[in-house]
Design an enzyme around this catalytic site. Structure first.
Site, PDB file in Angstrom:
ATOM      1  N   ASP A 181      -1.327  -3.762  -5.893  1.00 52.18           N
ATOM      2  CA  ASP A 181      -0.521  -2.948  -6.798  1.00 52.18           C
ATOM      3  C   ASP A 181       0.915  -3.418  -6.584  1.00 52.18           C
ATOM      4  OD1 ASP A 181      -0.152  -0.780  -8.682  1.00 52.18           O
ATOM      5  OD2 ASP A 181       0.798   0.311  -7.038  1.00 52.18           O
ATOM      6  N   ARG A 196       8.325   2.716   5.051  1.00 54.30           N
ATOM      7  CA  ARG A 196       7.300   3.054   4.061  1.00 54.30           C
ATOM      8  C   ARG A 196       5.900   2.962   4.678  1.00 54.30           C
ATOM      9  NH1 ARG A 196       7.912   2.942  -1.336  1.00 54.30           N
ATOM     10  NH2 ARG A 196       6.092   1.589  -1.634  1.00 54.30           N
ATOM     11  N   ALA A 215       0.773  -1.247   0.000  1.00 54.79           N
ATOM     12  CA  ALA A 215       0.000   0.000   0.000  1.00 54.79           C
ATOM     13  C   ALA A 215       0.802   1.294   0.000  1.00 54.79           C
ATOM     14  CB  ALA A 215      -0.959   0.009   1.202  1.00 54.79           C
ATOM     15  N   ALA A 216       2.056   1.284   0.486  1.00 53.25           N
ATOM     16  CA  ALA A 216       2.802   2.542   0.601  1.00 53.25           C
ATOM     17  C   ALA A 216       3.071   3.134  -0.789  1.00 53.25           C
ATOM     18  CB  ALA A 216       4.112   2.299   1.338  1.00 53.25           C
ATOM     19  N   PRO A 217       3.069   4.487  -0.894  1.00 51.49           N
ATOM     20  CA  PRO A 217       2.908   5.474   0.168  1.00 51.49           C
ATOM     21  C   PRO A 217       1.462   5.834   0.513  1.00 51.49           C
ATOM     22  CG  PRO A 217       3.405   6.592  -1.866  1.00 51.49           C
ATOM     23  CD  PRO A 217       3.451   5.124  -2.180  1.00 51.49           C
ATOM     24  N   GLY A 218       0.482   5.237  -0.184  1.00 52.55           N
ATOM     25  CA  GLY A 218      -0.901   5.451   0.222  1.00 52.55           C
ATOM     26  C   GLY A 218      -1.821   6.028  -0.819  1.00 52.55           C
ATOM     27  N   GLY A 219      -1.349   6.200  -2.048  1.00 53.89           N
ATOM     28  CA  GLY A 219      -2.203   6.770  -3.078  1.00 53.89           C
ATOM     29  C   GLY A 219      -3.472   5.976  -3.304  1.00 53.89           C
ATOM     30  N   LYS A 220      -3.339   4.671  -3.361  1.00 53.44           N
ATOM     31  CA  LYS A 220      -4.506   3.825  -3.598  1.00 53.44           C
ATOM     32  C   LYS A 220      -5.244   3.539  -2.294  1.00 53.44           C
ATOM     33  CE  LYS A 220      -2.173   2.033  -7.667  1.00 53.44           C
ATOM     34  NZ  LYS A 220      -1.070   3.020  -7.569  1.00 53.44           N
ATOM     35  N   CYS A 235       2.736  -0.753 -12.851  1.00 55.91           N
ATOM     36  CA  CYS A 235       3.012   0.412 -13.698  1.00 55.91           C
ATOM     37  C   CYS A 235       4.126   0.037 -14.681  1.00 55.91           C
ATOM     38  CB  CYS A 235       3.368   1.643 -12.869  1.00 55.91           C
ATOM     39  SG  CYS A 235       4.774   1.428 -11.753  1.00 55.91           S
TER      40      CYS A 235
END
Length: 472
Positions: free
Chosen positions: A179, A139, A111-116, A232
């Site tokens: 992700d 992180r 999950a880091a840094p937390g965008g999703k 990505c």
């Protein structure tokens, strides 16, 4: 033209065919900048009226906007109030395509840094809960800060190995986002260092890691649940091959169609180099995956695959509920709540059974009492504040979890008021009598009605309680 690795270019030329030259030309275009509105705090329409800088809707993200680089939205107090998250436009896509519903138990495995994770937490809007994990403790701390900035309360932030989580939470989550760590080919335009460090061997190594992660994630998905896998990168061995590996190893998983956009490209089953058992699944179903290319959309490169787990869901198992705080702790908390005239917490009635004390720190635990024995975590619920000598002092996460209408003791200044900037730097403020709800005591300072932190009013002076580690 940016310097790109020759093996990467050769593979992309074979993959894209007639589109290859247009793809190369996209690297000459400037990168795009985006922000995503925290819909748990305000609507997109409200932010459009508030925004002090120009924004333009991102057509495939319902709460996403482009902004110009010179706008510097991180310097605006609305950012410190958690009204939006700065995120590359294509990177907003995975969380937007996982259909989170109220009450879901959601896992963001890397999950880091937390965008999703912030997008998933905002979508839950204080229902269900979010487990946000990153194997790196440093992180995970950055992840926690971003979730606290967004005012997320029903969260469990862990820094665990995925294998440990899979043992503790089998078939547990309604929705999972993976992700995965990847070679980052889709970000070469944004971060040239990724291109300099890239090798085909690294991509193959990451593919093995991704295949292990996606199996563990699938094992934590409840029957009837949905999981989204994303990277990505453009590399087929990290994209379609990982998806195919899951479909062969877990026959109860199936690919789903995703809400489309005209710039999306379909998955490419013909790019897979590993053998596929025709009895396991239909390879043509891989076309349901989504590829995002920078020459077809205003963003960087991404890959997405949405899965459904067959079968009927079973209810999760919880440990016994907590007993709540001791008599003195409850008294000091009640005194503080009375001082600020707290009515609700984020629009919900306060539940004393969720209060837990650890080393003089007060936490508002998850509404679902999980068995966390042996699990390393940074936060279970919301950090309310600290117990001092015969008193309670509120935390910054509590300030950001509140809405202005939750309490009476507020001071709301315009975002353009220079005192807001001074507060974020840790300075004391002069407050006029008509600007404060009470003559003295704890107040929640707001920027245009959106909380940014606590202060204590004494003789017209607001003593700054904005934590040093949060200051601008």
């Amino acid at each position: 033209m940016k310097t790109l690795p020759l093996p990467f270019l050769e593979r992309m030329k074979e993959m894209l065919g007639d589109d290859y030259n247009t793809f190369l030309q996209s690297y000459e275009n400037p990168r795009t900048y985006g922000l995503r509105i925290n819909t748990a705090k305000l609507s997109c329409q409200d932010f459009e009226k508030l925004s002090p800088f120009e924004i333009r809707p991102i057509p495939w993200i319902s709460n996403g906007y482009f902004y110009d680089e010179e706008s510097r939205p991180a310097r605006c107090a609305y950012y410190q109030a958690g009204l939006y998250y700065l995120q590359e436009p294509s990177a907003m896509t995975p969380a937007s395509r996982l259909p989170v519903e109220p009450g879901d138990f959601v896992l963001d495995l890397c999950a880091a840094p937390g965008g999703k994770a912030t997008a998933l937490g905002a979508a839950l809007n204080d229902t269900g809960f979010l487990l946000a994990n990153d194997i790196s403790t440093s992180r995970a701390r950055a992840l926690l800060r971003n979730l606290e900035l967004f005012g997320i309360k029903n969260m469990l932030v862990t820094d665990e190995k995925p294998a440990r989580l899979a043992q503790r939470f089998p078939a547990f989550f309604n929705k999972i986002l993976l992700d995965a760590p990847c070679s980052g080919e889709g970000m070469f335009r944004k971060e040239e260092a990724l291109a300099r460090d890239w090798t085909p061997e690294k991509s193959a190594e990451l593919s093995d890691i991704q295949k292990d992660l996606i199996l563990k994630a699938a094992d934590m998905l409840r029957p009837g649940g949905m999981m989204l896998y994303s990277t990505c990168t453009f590399s087929p061995c990290e994209d379609e091959e990982v998806v195919a590996h899951l479909l062969q190893e877990r026959p109860d998983m199936e690919l789903m169609e995703m809400p489309g956009y005209e710039g999306f490209s379909e998955g490419r089953p013909e790019l897979i180099s590993t053998p596929i058992s025709p009895e396991a699944f239909d390879p043509s179903s891989l076309r349901k995956c989504v590829r995002i290319f920078p020459h077809k959309m205003d963003g960087e490169g991404h890959f997405l695959a949405l899965f459904h787990k067959k079968g009927d869901s079973l209810p999760p198992v919880f440990r016994p509920a907590g007993k709540g705080p001791d008599k003195n702790t409850r008294k000091w908390l009640e005194e503080f709540f009375a001082e600020i005239d707290l009515h609700t917490l984020g629009g919900q009635e306060f539940d004393w059974n969720r209060v837990e004390i650890r080393k003089d720190k007060v936490y508002y635990q998850l509404p679902f009492p999980l068995d966390l024995r042996g699990i390393s975590f940074l936060r279970n619920g919301l950090y309310l504040g600290d117990l001092k000598k015969n008193r309670f002092e509120p935390s910054q996460p509590l300030a950001l979890a509140l809405h202005k209408e939750d309490i009476e003791a507020t001071i709301s200044l315009s975002v353009s008021d220079e005192r807001i900037t001074r507060y974020l730097k840790g300075e004391t403020l002069n407050i006029e009598p008509e600007e404060a709800a009470h003559k003295k005591g704890w107040h929640l300072l707001c920027a245009d009605g959106y909380p940014i932190g606590f202060g204590k009013l004494v003789n017209g002076i607001l003593k700054n309680k904005y934590p040093a580690g949060w200051r601008v």
